[in-house]
Write a protein that holds these residues in place. Structure first.
Motif, PDB file in Angstrom:
ATOM      1  N   LEU A 114      -9.429  -8.904  -3.206  1.00 18.64           N
ATOM      2  CA  LEU A 114     -10.564  -9.516  -2.506  1.00 18.64           C
ATOM      3  C   LEU A 114     -11.086 -10.744  -3.237  1.00 18.64           C
ATOM      4  O   LEU A 114     -11.673 -11.642  -2.633  1.00 18.64           O
ATOM      5  N   ALA A 115     -10.840 -10.788  -4.547  1.00 19.54           N
ATOM      6  CA  ALA A 115     -11.273 -11.939  -5.337  1.00 19.54           C
ATOM      7  C   ALA A 115     -10.239 -13.062  -5.339  1.00 19.54           C
ATOM      8  O   ALA A 115     -10.439 -14.093  -5.975  1.00 19.54           O
ATOM      9  N   GLY A 116      -9.113 -12.840  -4.642  1.00 24.71           N
ATOM     10  CA  GLY A 116      -8.110 -13.885  -4.521  1.00 24.71           C
ATOM     11  C   GLY A 116      -6.966 -13.808  -5.507  1.00 24.71           C
ATOM     12  O   GLY A 116      -6.204 -14.769  -5.645  1.00 24.71           O
ATOM     13  N   ALA A 117      -6.802 -12.678  -6.205  1.00 25.41           N
ATOM     14  CA  ALA A 117      -5.692 -12.538  -7.151  1.00 25.41           C
ATOM     15  C   ALA A 117      -4.362 -12.605  -6.400  1.00 25.41           C
ATOM     16  O   ALA A 117      -4.244 -12.079  -5.284  1.00 25.41           O
ATOM     17  N   PRO A 118      -3.344 -13.261  -6.969  1.00 27.12           N
ATOM     18  CA  PRO A 118      -2.053 -13.362  -6.283  1.00 27.12           C
ATOM     19  C   PRO A 118      -1.370 -12.001  -6.182  1.00 27.12           C
ATOM     20  O   PRO A 118      -1.269 -11.271  -7.166  1.00 27.12           O
ATOM     21  N   ALA A 119      -0.956 -11.660  -4.989  1.00 27.10           N
ATOM     22  CA  ALA A 119      -0.256 -10.395  -4.749  1.00 27.10           C
ATOM     23  C   ALA A 119       0.481 -10.488  -3.428  1.00 27.10           C
ATOM     24  O   ALA A 119       0.076 -11.228  -2.526  1.00 27.10           O
ATOM     25  N   ASP A 120       1.572  -9.727  -3.326  1.00 24.50           N
ATOM     26  CA  ASP A 120       2.346  -9.701  -2.087  1.00 24.50           C
ATOM     27  C   ASP A 120       2.228  -8.367  -1.367  1.00 24.50           C
ATOM     28  O   ASP A 120       2.260  -8.309  -0.139  1.00 24.50           O
ATOM     29  N   VAL A 121       2.127  -7.279  -2.144  1.00 22.02           N
ATOM     30  CA  VAL A 121       2.069  -5.937  -1.559  1.00 22.02           C
ATOM     31  C   VAL A 121       1.023  -5.119  -2.315  1.00 22.02           C
ATOM     32  O   VAL A 121       0.880  -5.252  -3.539  1.00 22.02           O
ATOM     33  N   PHE A 122       0.310  -4.266  -1.590  1.00 21.63           N
ATOM     34  CA  PHE A 122      -0.687  -3.383  -2.187  1.00 21.63           C
ATOM     35  C   PHE A 122      -0.405  -1.952  -1.752  1.00 21.63           C
ATOM     36  O   PHE A 122      -0.267  -1.676  -0.561  1.00 21.63           O
ATOM     37  N   ALA A 123      -0.319  -1.044  -2.717  1.00 23.47           N
ATOM     38  CA  ALA A 123      -0.152   0.383  -2.435  1.00 23.47           C
ATOM     39  C   ALA A 123      -1.337   1.125  -3.043  1.00 23.47           C
ATOM     40  O   ALA A 123      -1.522   1.117  -4.257  1.00 23.47           O
ATOM     41  N   SER A 124      -2.140   1.724  -2.193  1.00 23.69           N
ATOM     42  CA  SER A 124      -3.375   2.380  -2.615  1.00 23.69           C
ATOM     43  C   SER A 124      -3.200   3.896  -2.643  1.00 23.69           C
ATOM     44  O   SER A 124      -2.346   4.453  -1.948  1.00 23.69           O
ATOM     45  N   ALA A 125      -4.050   4.561  -3.438  1.00 29.39           N
ATOM     46  CA  ALA A 125      -4.005   6.017  -3.529  1.00 29.39           C
ATOM     47  C   ALA A 125      -4.891   6.685  -2.491  1.00 29.39           C
ATOM     48  O   ALA A 125      -4.990   7.914  -2.471  1.00 29.39           O
ATOM     49  N   ASP A 126      -5.534   5.902  -1.643  1.00 32.61           N
ATOM     50  CA  ASP A 126      -6.285   6.498  -0.540  1.00 32.61           C
ATOM     51  C   ASP A 126      -6.482   5.474   0.570  1.00 32.61           C
ATOM     52  O   ASP A 126      -6.341   4.269   0.373  1.00 32.61           O
ATOM     53  N   GLU A 127      -6.794   5.992   1.747  1.00 32.97           N
ATOM     54  CA  GLU A 127      -6.955   5.124   2.913  1.00 32.97           C
ATOM     55  C   GLU A 127      -8.276   4.358   2.880  1.00 32.97           C
ATOM     56  O   GLU A 127      -8.365   3.247   3.400  1.00 32.97           O
ATOM     57  N   ARG A 128      -9.304   4.949   2.291  1.00 33.29           N
ATOM     58  CA  ARG A 128     -10.611   4.288   2.240  1.00 33.29           C
ATOM     59  C   ARG A 128     -10.530   2.947   1.520  1.00 33.29           C
ATOM     60  O   ARG A 128     -11.063   1.932   2.002  1.00 33.29           O
ATOM     61  N   THR A 129      -9.843   2.921   0.383  1.00 27.80           N
ATOM     62  CA  THR A 129      -9.725   1.687  -0.382  1.00 27.80           C
ATOM     63  C   THR A 129      -8.896   0.649   0.367  1.00 27.80           C
ATOM     64  O   THR A 129      -9.230  -0.537   0.398  1.00 27.80           O
ATOM     65  N   MET A 130      -7.814   1.088   0.972  1.00 27.37           N
ATOM     66  CA  MET A 130      -6.982   0.169   1.742  1.00 27.37           C
ATOM     67  C   MET A 130      -7.756  -0.414   2.912  1.00 27.37           C
ATOM     68  O   MET A 130      -7.651  -1.625   3.218  1.00 27.37           O
ATOM     69  N   THR A 131      -8.559   0.410   3.576  1.00 28.64           N
ATOM     70  CA  THR A 131      -9.347  -0.063   4.721  1.00 28.64           C
ATOM     71  C   THR A 131     -10.282  -1.195   4.318  1.00 28.64           C
ATOM     72  O   THR A 131     -10.476  -2.164   5.074  1.00 28.64           O
ATOM     73  N   ARG A 132     -10.824  -1.096   3.121  1.00 30.41           N
ATOM     74  CA  ARG A 132     -11.725  -2.147   2.634  1.00 30.41           C
ATOM     75  C   ARG A 132     -11.003  -3.494   2.565  1.00 30.41           C
ATOM     76  O   ARG A 132     -11.565  -4.541   2.928  1.00 30.41           O
ATOM     77  N   VAL A 133      -9.759  -3.492   2.136  1.00 33.01           N
ATOM     78  CA  VAL A 133      -8.982  -4.725   2.015  1.00 33.01           C
ATOM     79  C   VAL A 133      -8.543  -5.230   3.391  1.00 33.01           C
ATOM     80  O   VAL A 133      -8.589  -6.431   3.669  1.00 33.01           O
TER      81      VAL A 133
END
Length: 280
Positions: A94-113
């Motif tokens: 969310l702060a703009g860090a370079p990334a191509d893929v994100f794998a989260s340990a829960d759906e709540r955190t992913m939903t935020r992104v």
């Protein structure tokens, strides 16, 4: 090849005529066997590219192995892995860090992104649940979930904003137990580290982390932890799309690997459940 014609011309310049040299050069250029531009292209090194993957700390071992396989299948590609608590990783994206893929340990955190427009629609690829771990020998005699409320039992858990912390709160609330928390950590690996170092009598970690710890911990299975099942989603980060279609294609290839059969087998071997295990 033109290079060979030039070499021949230099060798014959003392005894030949300009016409002879030109003839040799023409012969060299017209010989199909000598001219091999396709061979030069085939021997050229692959373009070097980096795929940046941000993943929950509990995925470290599986993703590290998958990255080696991915690099072997994609010449010139390096998979840059970054592991931490899912909440911290989401903050970085969310702060703009370079990334191509994100794998989260829960759906709540992913939903935020996703809702911030920084990730595409996610795909569930695994599930995980909590268990109690203690130092070898279980010196505090932890046998039930209720024992984690005892004043003489030092309990380490994940912070509430981290997926394993959210799951801990869900389990504790469902069980009606006020945990004797002496520390709240930023990731599940930090909880495990405190238990294995003997700095805590018990900790709540994922089954997968307990499995990987092996003889470094004792495991106390309790039915209360069934109250929380974490679903792990994976998604393309918006920054990959800004990098261009080739980077998007590479990111999709990684997601396909993680959600494929080979990955599912590797995840199951370390204690992860299948994504459909979350269904009622």
């Amino acid at each position: 090849m033109p290079g060979r014609g030039l070499a021949a011309r230099r060798g014959l310049v003392a005894v030949g005529t300009a016409a002879l040299v030109a003839g040799l050069a023409a012969c060299g250029a017209g010989t199909g066997e000598d001219a091999s531009p396709s061979g030069d292209a085939a021997s050229a090194p692959a373009e070097e590219r980096t795929l940046t993957v941000l993943a929950a700390a509990s995925l470290r071992d599986v993703f590290t192995d998958l990255a080696a396989d991915f690099e072997a299948e994609h010449d010139g590609v390096t998979v840059a892995l970054s592991f931490a608590g899912s909440s911290d990783l989401a903050d970085q994206i969310l702060a703009g860090a370079p990334a191509d893929v994100f794998a989260s340990a829960d759906e709540r955190t992913m939903t935020r992104v996703v809702e911030a427009g920084d990730a595409s629609d996610p795909v569930a690829f695994a599930t995980n649940s909590l268990t109690i771990v203690t130092p070898p020998g279980n010196p505090a005699g932890v046998e039930t979930f209720a024992d984690l409320a005892r004043d003489d039992v030092k309990v380490v858990v994940c912070a509430p904003e981290v997926p394993c912390g959210g799951a801990t709160d869900t389990v504790a609330e469902a069980a009606g137990v006020a945990l004797h928390r002496v520390s709240e950590e930023a990731s599940v690996t930090d909880v495990l580290a405190k238990v294995t170092a003997g700095e805590a009598d018990a900790g709540l970690v994922y089954v997968t982390d307990a499995t990987l710890a092996g003889d470094g911990v004792d495991v106390v299975d309790v039915p209360e932890t069934d109250a929380a099942l974490n679903v792990y989603p994976i998604a393309l980060v918006a920054a990959a799309e800004k990098a261009g279609p080739e980077q998007v294609e590479l990111a999709h290839a990684w997601v396909d690997l993680v959600t494929g059969d080979a990955s599912r087998a590797a995840l199951a071997a370390t204690g992860f459940g299948a994504p459909d295990a979350s269904a009622p």
